[in-house]
Write an enzyme that holds these catalytic residues in place. Sequence first.
Site, PDB file in Angstrom:
ATOM      1  N   ALA A 144       0.813  -1.219   0.000  1.00  0.00           N
ATOM      2  CA  ALA A 144       0.000   0.000   0.000  1.00  0.00           C
ATOM      3  C   ALA A 144       0.849   1.272   0.000  1.00  0.00           C
ATOM      4  CB  ALA A 144      -0.935   0.008   1.215  1.00  0.00           C
ATOM      5  N   CYS A 145       2.146   1.132   0.164  1.00  0.00           N
ATOM      6  CA  CYS A 145       3.063   2.271   0.285  1.00  0.00           C
ATOM      7  C   CYS A 145       3.575   2.710  -1.085  1.00  0.00           C
ATOM      8  CB  CYS A 145       4.229   1.857   1.182  1.00  0.00           C
ATOM      9  SG  CYS A 145       5.635   2.965   1.179  1.00  0.00           S
TER      10      CYS A 145
END
Length: 121
Positions: free
Chosen positions: A8-9
């Site tokens: 998700a980064c």
Amino acid sequence: MEIWINPACSKCRGALTLLDEEGASYTVRRYLEDVPSEDEIRSVLGRLGLEPWEITRTGEADAKELGLGQWARDAGSRERWISALAAHPKLIQRPIITADDGTAVVARTDDAVRDALGRSS
């Protein structure tokens, strides 16, 4: 070479894109699912040449709940920090690349990713 990521980064995704563009051979470790042990964290800290508080995401909600901002940052508190990182892997700064030469880098910039690539050539 191994890269610890949170999918998700955006910094992690950027690092993976650059590694792919450079044709690098690497293994992905989704460290929120495959949580590093305290020994693995100690090893990576040694490879990074950093202390645990230097790779801790102190702005995370878990950090605030634990009161990390008030924790001592000294040799006597090192194990407490490592235990917190193992128990709350979301607090670990990302991405971390372990290079083939035994070193590691926190690869939050393209330059840091290239540095890791240079160490793994």
